[in-house]
Design a protein around this motif. Sequence first.
Motif, PDB file in Angstrom:
ATOM      1  N   VAL A 125      -4.504  -4.526  -2.749  1.00 23.56           N
ATOM      2  CA  VAL A 125      -4.504  -4.600  -1.290  1.00 23.56           C
ATOM      3  C   VAL A 125      -5.962  -4.762  -0.848  1.00 23.56           C
ATOM      4  CG1 VAL A 125      -3.971  -3.298   0.817  1.00 23.56           C
ATOM      5  CG2 VAL A 125      -2.469  -3.154  -1.173  1.00 23.56           C
ATOM      6  N   VAL A 141      -5.269   0.365   6.499  1.00 26.47           N
ATOM      7  CA  VAL A 141      -4.074  -0.330   6.027  1.00 26.47           C
ATOM      8  C   VAL A 141      -2.815   0.344   6.577  1.00 26.47           C
ATOM      9  CG1 VAL A 141      -2.790  -1.035   3.988  1.00 26.47           C
ATOM     10  CG2 VAL A 141      -5.273  -1.073   3.945  1.00 26.47           C
ATOM     11  N   ARG A 144      -7.789   3.488   3.560  1.00 24.55           N
ATOM     12  CA  ARG A 144      -6.369   3.784   3.455  1.00 24.55           C
ATOM     13  C   ARG A 144      -5.734   3.791   4.851  1.00 24.55           C
ATOM     14  NH1 ARG A 144      -4.920   9.896   2.634  1.00 24.55           N
ATOM     15  NH2 ARG A 144      -5.077   9.796   4.881  1.00 24.55           N
ATOM     16  N   CYS A 164      -8.209  -0.662  -5.715  1.00 26.96           N
ATOM     17  CA  CYS A 164      -6.788  -0.614  -5.333  1.00 26.96           C
ATOM     18  C   CYS A 164      -5.887  -1.147  -6.448  1.00 26.96           C
ATOM     19  CB  CYS A 164      -6.540  -1.422  -4.068  1.00 26.96           C
ATOM     20  SG  CYS A 164      -4.793  -1.395  -3.622  1.00 26.96           S
ATOM     21  N   PRO A 165      -4.975  -0.314  -6.949  1.00 21.74           N
ATOM     22  CA  PRO A 165      -4.129  -0.762  -8.053  1.00 21.74           C
ATOM     23  C   PRO A 165      -3.132  -1.826  -7.623  1.00 21.74           C
ATOM     24  CG  PRO A 165      -3.528   1.462  -7.367  1.00 21.74           C
ATOM     25  CD  PRO A 165      -4.725   1.079  -6.566  1.00 21.74           C
ATOM     26  N   LEU A 166      -2.942  -1.979  -6.314  1.00 16.41           N
ATOM     27  CA  LEU A 166      -1.968  -2.966  -5.856  1.00 16.41           C
ATOM     28  C   LEU A 166      -2.647  -4.198  -5.268  1.00 16.41           C
ATOM     29  CD1 LEU A 166       0.177  -0.120  -4.732  1.00 16.41           C
ATOM     30  CD2 LEU A 166       1.189  -2.027  -5.956  1.00 16.41           C
ATOM     31  N   CYS A 217       0.833  -1.210   0.000  1.00 14.78           N
ATOM     32  CA  CYS A 217       0.000   0.000   0.000  1.00 14.78           C
ATOM     33  C   CYS A 217       0.863   1.252   0.000  1.00 14.78           C
ATOM     34  CB  CYS A 217      -0.907  -0.002   1.226  1.00 14.78           C
ATOM     35  SG  CYS A 217      -1.806   1.546   1.431  1.00 14.78           S
ATOM     36  N   VAL A 218       0.605   2.133  -0.969  1.00 16.95           N
ATOM     37  CA  VAL A 218       1.361   3.377  -1.060  1.00 16.95           C
ATOM     38  C   VAL A 218       0.576   4.548  -0.484  1.00 16.95           C
ATOM     39  CG1 VAL A 218       2.882   2.921  -2.973  1.00 16.95           C
ATOM     40  CG2 VAL A 218       0.522   3.558  -3.415  1.00 16.95           C
ATOM     41  N   ALA A 219      -0.540   4.252   0.164  1.00 16.54           N
ATOM     42  CA  ALA A 219      -1.378   5.301   0.757  1.00 16.54           C
ATOM     43  C   ALA A 219      -1.856   6.293  -0.293  1.00 16.54           C
ATOM     44  CB  ALA A 219      -0.635   6.020   1.877  1.00 16.54           C
ATOM     45  N   CYS A 220      -2.165   5.773  -1.487  1.00 20.35           N
ATOM     46  CA  CYS A 220      -2.571   6.667  -2.567  1.00 20.35           C
ATOM     47  C   CYS A 220      -3.945   7.265  -2.315  1.00 20.35           C
ATOM     48  CB  CYS A 220      -2.570   5.930  -3.901  1.00 20.35           C
ATOM     49  SG  CYS A 220      -3.875   4.699  -4.032  1.00 20.35           S
ATOM     50  N   GLY A 221      -4.748   6.615  -1.473  1.00 15.23           N
ATOM     51  CA  GLY A 221      -6.040   7.189  -1.097  1.00 15.23           C
ATOM     52  C   GLY A 221      -7.159   6.949  -2.089  1.00 15.23           C
ATOM     53  N   ARG A 222      -6.912   6.156  -3.120  1.00 14.23           N
ATOM     54  CA  ARG A 222      -8.012   5.875  -4.059  1.00 14.23           C
ATOM     55  C   ARG A 222      -9.153   5.192  -3.330  1.00 14.23           C
ATOM     56  NH1 ARG A 222      -5.592   4.898  -9.650  1.00 14.23           N
ATOM     57  NH2 ARG A 222      -3.535   5.752  -9.352  1.00 14.23           N
ATOM     58  N   CYS A 223      -8.780   4.264  -2.439  1.00 11.76           N
ATOM     59  CA  CYS A 223      -9.815   3.524  -1.717  1.00 11.76           C
ATOM     60  C   CYS A 223     -10.626   4.473  -0.840  1.00 11.76           C
ATOM     61  CB  CYS A 223      -9.177   2.431  -0.877  1.00 11.76           C
ATOM     62  SG  CYS A 223      -7.851   2.999   0.174  1.00 11.76           S
ATOM     63  N   PRO A 231      -8.290  -3.758   2.017  1.00 17.33           N
ATOM     64  CA  PRO A 231      -8.734  -3.146   3.276  1.00 17.33           C
ATOM     65  C   PRO A 231      -9.956  -3.859   3.856  1.00 17.33           C
ATOM     66  CG  PRO A 231      -8.366  -1.458   1.613  1.00 17.33           C
ATOM     67  CD  PRO A 231      -8.247  -2.772   0.923  1.00 17.33           C
TER      68      PRO A 231
HETATM   69  S1  SF4 Z   1      -6.002   2.111  -2.953  1.00 20.80           S
HETATM   70 FE1  SF4 Z   1      -4.646   0.458  -2.302  1.00 20.80          FE
HETATM   71  S2  SF4 Z   1      -2.595   1.363  -2.358  1.00 20.80           S
HETATM   72 FE2  SF4 Z   1      -4.059   3.055  -2.430  1.00 20.80          FE
HETATM   73  S3  SF4 Z   1      -4.291   3.646  -0.279  1.00 20.80           S
HETATM   74 FE3  SF4 Z   1      -5.918   2.191  -0.725  1.00 20.80          FE
HETATM   75  S4  SF4 Z   1      -5.075   0.229  -0.126  1.00 20.80           S
HETATM   76 FE4  SF4 Z   1      -3.351   1.618  -0.276  1.00 20.80          FE
END
Ligand code: SF4
Lengths: 258, 693
Positions: free
Chosen positions: B382, B327, B324, B378-380, B302-308, B384
């Motif tokens: 992950v 996680v 976010r 989440c692009p990775l 998780c890069v904490a991108c905040g999309r979620c 939550p």
């Molecule tokens: S979308 Fe994925 S990578 Fe981005 S903050 Fe949420 S959990 Fe982390």
Amino acid sequence: MKILVPIKRVPDPDHRIRVDLQRIALELSDVPHIINPFDANALEEAVRIREGPVPDAEIIAIGIGDPAWQQELRTSLAMGADRAIHVGVSGPPDPWNVARILRAITERESPDLVLMGKQAVDDDSNQAGQFVAGLLGWPQATFVSQIEFIPLDPEPSIAGHQLRVARETDTGIETIRLRLPAVITADLRLNEPRYAALPAILKAKRKPIETIPLTELNIELSPRVERIALQEVSSSRKCQYVQSVDELLDQLFLNRCL
Amino acid sequence: MNREMLTRDIYGNIDSVSKVIFYILSAAALACCAAGIWHHVRRWRREGRPFGSPSSPAFDWKGIFSRFWTRVLSQTALRRGRVGAGWMHSLLFWGFAVLFLGTVLVSTEYYAATLLGRTAGDPLFHKGLYFAIFECVLDLAGLALIAGIVWFAIRRARGTSSMAHQGSDWLVIGLLISLGITGYCLEGGRIVLEQTPAPALSPVGYVCSLPIAAADPGPAVVGRMHRTFWWIHALLALGLVAIFPYSRLLHALAGTVRLMATPRALGSMEPISIEQVELAGFIGVDRLEHLTCLQRIELHACVACGRCQDVCPAHIAKKPLSPRDVVQDLRFQLDQWTRSADTNTDPGAVSQQSLCGAVIADETLWACTTCGACEDICPLDVGPLTFITDMRRFFVGDGRFRGAPAAALARMQRSGNPWGLPAEDRLNWAQDLDIRTAADGGDSDLLYWVGCAAAYDPNCQRIARSMVRLLQRANVPFTVLGNEERCTGDSARRMGDEFVFQELATRNIETLHRYGIKKIVTHCPHCLNSLRNDYPQFGGLFDVVHHSELLLDLIETGRLPIDGSDLFNHSAAIRATYHDPCYLARIQRISQPPRQVLDHLLTHGHLSERIEMARHGRETACCGGGGGRMWFDDTPSDRIGIDRFDEVVATGADTVAVGCPFCKIMFHDAASDRGSSIQVRDIAELLAEKILQ
Ligand code: SF4
Ligand code: SF4
């Protein structure tokens, strides 16, 4: 400090209960049972007392009934009781005899507090708590919606723990103080009981349930209440729209409601 | 010009002392990087989890390899939702990957040539056409890298995105930008110094060389300049290597591992048996060591991108939940654990610290509607939601759950439905309809699964009544389970009570098997998902369709004819918008059939217009009723999903069509709260209203 919490097993009030007219009894074989909701409030409060002001409190759940009651006692253990006592009788006795049994248990266990539901949702008697207090000669607070532990009164004549409790009366909240040992009966607004999920019940398996036959308590049941008839109340309703207050009055009158 | 002459000197202008120093520093940087990675891997690998499937799945190398292309290199998931940032990250990533690969190739050339005893001007393969392409591609890759990183620097400085910040982020950005710039300066210097042939092959480097060539300070100065740039560039690169595992760059490793591992299946949960719980003494996740290995890797992916967070309906409704932060808070805890070795704290104390209620607040856990938006975006990859449901399991199993939703759970257990009503009332809605239950010998291969909402909620009973009338009109034989149906257990499972769910599920599966049911139609997406995703785990394999799919099929095969309405009577026609239920559109990916049913009504003049909302299909927004939220007694204006209702109203539609009883109940309540006259109708209701008299 010891807290005694009597637990009653009652039919699930969500379910429809039929009357067996021949036996003058309720038809309960298919109906799920639960812990009397007011008793659940009482037990929850006991657990909160242990989680809060009195960490060394020991909580003992008591069930008076047939072996099926063990299930509710297990749930009580999962909700936080430390141990349980099951007094084996064939069916739930009337409130007077429940109170006699509770007195006997109280004499054995010498608790500081008997915390129980204000009434059971099956027979709605609302007597056992008062009877117990009377039999024991203890102070009582009924319909309690708040319990607070307060510092000891400096006056030497009042020893031990003191409680300030709020009682729900028809005219409002009455706040009283009482000294332990005492009997308190719980109202619904006292708290929100926790939910005992299976893992919690499994975990509570190790806690003991002691079974005491009635004979050991030297009690002969002598019911003071005799059930002479049971009747099913019809819950079917008829709805009707009316156009005006006058018409409403007419209808009420016609249907002998006025 | 002779093609063979196209080459350049590797390590030109760098004396052997510098090389030795460079090697020593490289070793140090690599050691630093390796140590950091090892620290993480040690924590990732530690398994303290008493649950899970006993046999770990065999490594499916083909899948892993193909996912490296489809999910890592392609960067597709990244461009969903945030197109600009997605492309910029792709440029940055591709640029970096190409430059990295280039560096590897150059070193291979250098060491191979040295080993073979070739001289500096006589490379092995770094020459000719290969060299031309190499120089050109690498030069452009640098441009991509710089473009991407500059975009991110600007975005971060403006602070408009929901990305979380941490101090080392600027260090990473700074290092990457300077790395790119010094790379070009270095190249420019080299072009002047070595008179590299065909310098325009590296357009940017060539441009950088022009001012140097114009100033013409003489070879000695250019040489010194080149060396200086070389050193800066080298130190920056080594710095980047050294901080890799200690900064957010770690996501490149953890994320790649996550994306190459088995992709998340939305809507399914891991089954846990009573025996496992008896053995472990608890269920779910309360400590770092209860997480799976992959979950711990996810915390670092998780890069904490905040999309979620942007798509989380609970966060939008200002509930104390940000997926976010769930996680990232867990990740913080994991890092404490990793670091405990260095800070001399007892690692056991960190790994055994309780997470439920301490690191993740109770209100956070219970604000989630399990809509799945976070995991889907989440692009990775992950999860939550999975962290949340795992912790809910612990919370409920620990006996901490209380209040209205706990009462609903208790009712599901006692009465087989969250309303707590008697099973004998399950068919009250159908008293005047001529339907057969499986028990009265109704003999058909299709079972209509009614679900608790339509069985007991007066408003939702209309959905079932419409469905029955439509099926009868189309002459489709079907049965229902009637009093023998029980709640599927979907919300019990999502609320974390695995065993109430399992009890309900096994009982339902037993009933369905007893009647030999193979094919099921249901109007409830939660039942649909449970029957499709949960029940196979307990031996219940059925062919389950949503009623919209069946209705569409009946319309298109002509069995459910739609007559044209009076086209001039437009006052009777309605303007409708369709709201996608999360469990249908996002989790089960069914979003077209309900629309097509509506479009049939549209073409026959029963609707005057079908309006599409901005958030639709997989991108839909939650009504707030899932994951047990239905049973929380917050007032309608505080409910999750009220923003969705406002979005519905803003379309100007007079009817909102839904495909889920929970959406119907939530919107119905929202409409009365907002004083809106909008009609909330299931597609079956609309269809029945319009085509049956
Ligand atoms: S979308 Fe994925 S990578 Fe981005 S903050 Fe949420 S959990 Fe982390
Ligand atoms: S599942 Fe939905 S409500 Fe729950 S955290 Fe994810 S986005 Fe938020």
